[in-house]
Design a protein around this motif. Structure first.
Motif, short mmCIF file in Angstrom:
data_model
loop_
_atom_site.label_atom_id
_atom_site.label_comp_id
_atom_site.label_asym_id
_atom_site.label_seq_id
_atom_site.Cartn_x
_atom_site.Cartn_y
_atom_site.Cartn_z
N LYS A 411 -2.99 16.91 -3.86
CA LYS A 411 -3.43 17.41 -5.21
C LYS A 411 -3.02 18.81 -5.28
O LYS A 411 -2.89 19.21 -6.42
N ALA A 412 -3.07 19.63 -4.38
CA ALA A 412 -2.96 21.03 -4.24
C ALA A 412 -1.49 21.29 -4.83
O ALA A 412 -0.99 22.10 -5.68
N LEU A 413 -0.31 20.62 -3.98
CA LEU A 413 0.94 20.53 -4.69
C LEU A 413 1.17 19.97 -5.99
O LEU A 413 1.94 20.51 -6.83
N GLU A 414 0.62 18.95 -6.26
CA GLU A 414 0.69 18.16 -7.49
C GLU A 414 0.14 19.17 -8.63
O GLU A 414 0.93 19.24 -9.63
N SER A 415 -0.92 19.66 -8.53
CA SER A 415 -1.33 20.54 -9.48
C SER A 415 -0.38 21.77 -9.65
O SER A 415 -0.48 22.41 -10.80
N SER A 416 -0.30 22.25 -8.56
CA SER A 416 0.84 23.41 -8.42
C SER A 416 1.96 23.32 -9.43
O SER A 416 2.53 24.10 -10.26
N TYR A 417 2.52 22.12 -9.43
CA TYR A 417 3.52 21.44 -10.23
C TYR A 417 3.35 21.64 -11.82
O TYR A 417 4.14 22.49 -12.55
N ASP A 418 2.18 21.19 -12.20
CA ASP A 418 1.85 21.25 -13.44
C ASP A 418 1.57 22.78 -14.05
O ASP A 418 1.93 22.97 -15.11
N CYS A 419 1.00 23.63 -13.09
CA CYS A 419 0.85 25.03 -13.30
C CYS A 419 2.03 25.86 -13.60
O CYS A 419 2.25 26.56 -14.56
N TRP A 420 3.06 25.16 -12.85
CA TRP A 420 4.55 25.83 -13.11
C TRP A 420 5.06 25.55 -14.39
O TRP A 420 5.46 26.32 -15.17
N ALA A 421 4.67 24.20 -14.74
CA ALA A 421 5.35 23.69 -16.15
C ALA A 421 4.38 24.64 -17.31
O ALA A 421 5.20 24.87 -18.46
N LEU A 422 3.22 24.65 -16.99
CA LEU A 422 2.76 25.57 -18.15
C LEU A 422 3.03 26.79 -18.03
O LEU A 422 3.21 27.36 -19.35
N SER A 423 3.32 27.45 -16.98
CA SER A 423 3.71 28.94 -17.10
C SER A 423 5.03 29.01 -17.81
O SER A 423 5.50 29.85 -18.54
N GLU A 424 6.04 27.88 -17.63
CA GLU A 424 7.33 27.77 -18.50
C GLU A 424 7.07 27.74 -19.91
O GLU A 424 7.79 28.27 -20.87
N ILE A 425 6.02 26.76 -20.20
CA ILE A 425 5.92 26.45 -21.36
C ILE A 425 5.26 27.97 -22.40
O ILE A 425 5.79 27.98 -23.35
N LEU A 426 4.37 28.64 -21.56
CA LEU A 426 3.64 29.68 -22.16
C LEU A 426 5.04 30.74 -22.41
O LEU A 426 4.63 31.64 -23.29
N LYS A 427 5.89 30.57 -21.39
CA LYS A 427 6.98 31.61 -21.66
C LYS A 427 7.79 31.45 -23.14
O LYS A 427 8.11 32.19 -23.84
N ILE A 428 8.03 30.01 -23.13
CA ILE A 428 8.75 29.47 -24.52
C ILE A 428 7.58 29.92 -25.84
O ILE A 428 8.26 30.35 -26.82
#
Length: 687
Positions: A411-428
């Motif tokens: 779950k730590a790795l899976e959740s980190s993936y979603d965190c990365w995606a959110l960071s990219e979206i917030l950049k957008i």
């Protein structure tokens, strides 16, 4: 004389092979599809039901015993026919609504023992030992059953409460002269959430309708009738829409229309190669085009139920299995079927304002499974040119990521993936402060990785499950950092250690293609100085003998499987390998074309050699992309060189835009790897 005979035999053999290849070219894609692939045992969990593209209605056989989609190929006894299912999912499946059973002389216990059956995309038929024949076909939310009986006394048994593993919740219905109509509520996969289907059943040659027990009816045909037709309309909105779906066309016309629909979609990707490979390809591509389900009510001409032509709104989809198919099937749709993928992305985004759960909600419009990593799909869609209004759902995306769990290594790795995606979206959305905050949170995966995945000396690294992980081992999950492979390589100790540990992973048969946690790992060599190893691994997994070591109690090496993973037969996949709504079939489709997603959320595809001499993508906008294999030999898979639109290509990746702009890619192959190709200008994900 012997030389002449040998020469003559050789010429005859070549001529036969040429004729076979020409015959294969003449066959339409639908004719190449084997709908019985994966329909026996725990080898795919699929069914031969009559289906049409992206349709929640599929009419098919309900057998005893049955697998997750309601059907077991080896079963002889039929319980009847049902109208809904998601192909290839776990928890004993989802669907199985509206059981219809043909009976003789009003006897509900009429035995239905299979004598012979056949099926193709959009059509299914079976003959029973007692002489009853059943045929069925569908198109979007409309289907026809036709039952022929050996003598008078024709009838049907209807169970409005039938569902897989007794997941029926409630129903209401009304009976009119020749119809039964109503709605049915059913628990969906793993008993998570509830979906509602509105329906209308319209009967021909109807004599009487008799209530037998609660939710069940016996239907008798006219005294002299030996045939009954049932026309079925479905809707996610109302009985009025379900009724509007019913047409007066003959079953043969319906079958022809659905065949045309399937051929149109399957022809989007044209492959030219060995017949057995073409047949397997189209049989698996077919599985990648069944879900998610189109649940909006306007048809392609935007005709409403009152007959008026309305302005188009974006089609709405449901029936999600995103935790599985975000990895393979949705990227395949994004590339080959953009006209479908665009509305799918909008439908996923529209889950957020209305209380999206990781599993199904209590108000689904069709059978559905799971929606984890939806945020990654939205990012992937946006970066591939599909519009997403992130500002509208930003707060919901943040709230979802803030709820993610880190209480087990996976779950730590899976959740980190979603965190990365959110960071990219917030950049957008130009929220740079929050973007940096969530990127830093995503990169904390490194501390979890060092704690649980760095040390390969512990005795539980190949145990499944271990340390609270879900359906995977320490070996299999440790690679799941698709958004930061560069950082992962540094954690492992650099390029040499990264390659050594990948070699050990595959050399010790730790890879498990029967499930998804390590599905991306064979492609990781593409992000290394030895991309030719991915070229070989993909070919092995698709077509050659492999070792799959995790079975029975999920321990390694107990009754391991040795053989091909993908087979064009009822026992198609290795044991315990579900297709998961087109996930595993789409994995094959993409890699057989020589393309594989590098990281969902980045519009990049790694290149390997197709298993065909030619592959052509044809889009609705008139553009096409042709992949040709020079020096083609069916057993060669190492890339020697490549030309993109006539120019030398030294990198082993392409962007979505480069492909969808149209053009040509020429790949030259050989029996030995060119260890210099694909190591220049590499694309390696970086968090």
């Amino acid at each position: 004389m012997k030389k002449i005979l040998v020469l003559g035999l050789a010429i005859f053999t070549v001529a036969c092979q040429s004729l076979q290849k020409n015959d294969a070219k003449l066959a339409s894609p639908v004719e190449k599809v084997n709908v019985f692939l994966g329909t026996s045992g725990d080898h795919g969990q699929m069914s031969p039901s009559a289906s049409s593209p992206f349709n929640m209605m599929s009419i098919g056989p309900q057998t005893y015993p049955h697998i997750h989609s309601g059907y077991e190929h080896l079963a002889k006894e039929f319980l009847g026919f049902t109208h809904s299912r998601i192909e290839g999912v776990g928890c004993l499946g989802t669907g199985g609504n509206l059981l219809i059973k043909p009976i003789l002389d009003g006897d509900i216990a009429t035995s239905l023992i299979k004598k012979e059956e056949s099926a193709s995309p959009g059509f299914y038929e079976v003959t029973f030992d007692n002489g009853i024949q059943a045929e069925m076909s569908v198109k979007h939310n409309f289907g026809i059953h036709r039952y022929k009986f050996p003598r008078k006394g024709a009838g049907l048994f209807i169970d409005l409460s039938h569902a897989f593993v007794n997941r029926f919740v409630a129903e209401e219905h009304e009976i009119k002269t020749n119809t039964i109509s109503g709605w049915i509520d059913t628990q969906t996969t793993c008993d998570k959430g509830i979906y509602r289907i509105y329906y209308v059943l319209e009967f021909s040659n109807l004599g009487t309708i008799t209530n037998t027990t609660e939710h069940q009816y016996r239907i008798a045909a006219f005294a002299n009738a030996t045939e009954i037709e049932v026309r079925v309309g479905f809707s996610s909105v109302s009985m009025a829409y379900a009724k509007a779906k019913i047409e007066s066309i003959p079953l043969e016309v319906l079958t022809a229309q659905t065949t045309t629909s399937w051929n149109r979609l399957l022809n989007r990707i044209q492959v030219d190669g060995e017949k057995d490979r073409e047949d397997l390809f189209y049989s698996l591509l077919y599985r990648g085009l069944q879900a998610p389900f189109l649940v909006s009510e306007l048809d392609s001409s935007y005709k409403a139920i009152d007959g008026s032509i309305q302005k188009s709104s974006s089609p709405v989809y449901n029936g999600w299995a995103i935790w599985d198919n975000y990895r393979e099937q949705l990227p395949m749709l994004s590339l080959a079927y953009p006209e479908r993928f665009g509305p799918i992305v909008k439908s996923i985004a529209n889950l957020y304002p209305y209380g999206k759960n990781n599993w199904a909600t209590k108000h689904e419009s069709s059978p559905t499974v799971r929606t984890e990593h939806s945020i990654v799909v939205l990012l992937d869609g946006y970066k591939k040119g599909f519009p997403v209004d992130f500002n509208r759902i930003k707060d919901s995306l943040i709230a979802e990521v803030d709820r993610l769990e880190y209480n087990s290594p996976d779950k730590a790795l899976e959740s980190s993936y979603d965190c990365w995606a959110l960071s990219e979206i917030l950049k957008i959305t130009k929220d740079s402060l929050l973007s940096t905050q969530y990127l830093n949170k995503a990169l904390t995966y490194k501390s979890y990785w060092e704690k649980d995945f760095a040390d390969l000396s512990k005795n539980d690294i190949d145990k499944m499950p271990a340390r609270g992980m879900y359906q995977g081992t320490v070996w299999q999950y440790r690679w799941f950092v698709p958004f930061d492979v560069m950082g992962l390589k540094k954690l492992i100790g650099g390029e040499a250690s990264f390659l050594n540990q990948l070699d050990q992973f595959f050399g010790e048969d730790n890879y498990n293609h029967a499930n998804q946690p390590d599905l991306q790992v064979p492609g990781l060599y593409n992000a290394s100085s030895q991309p030719w190893k991915s070229q070989k691994l993909f070919r092995n997994i698709m077509l050659d003998t492999v070792v799959q070591a995790y079975f029975n109690d999920n321990s390694k090496g107990i009754d391991s499987y040795i053989g091909r993973i993908y087979n064009n037969e009822p026992k198609a996949y290795v044991r315990t390998m579900d297709d998961d709504a087109g996930t595993m079939s789409s994995w094959f489709v993409m890699r057989s074309m020589g393309l594989s997603p590098a990281n969902i959320g980045s519009p990049i595809y790694y290149l390997t050699a197709p298993i065909f001499e030619n592959v052509k993508l044809n889009w609705e906008n008139g553009k096409s992309f042709n992949i040709e294999v020079r020096n083609y030999n069916k057993d060669q898979f190492y890339i020697q060189s490549a030309l993109l639109n006539g120019q030398p290509l030294f990198r082993n990746w392409l962007t979505q835009e480069e492909i969808t702009n149209g053009g040509s890619l020429i790949i030259e192959t050989a029996t030995l790897p060119n260890k210099k190709w694909g190591v220049e200008d590499q694309w390696i994900s970086k968090g």
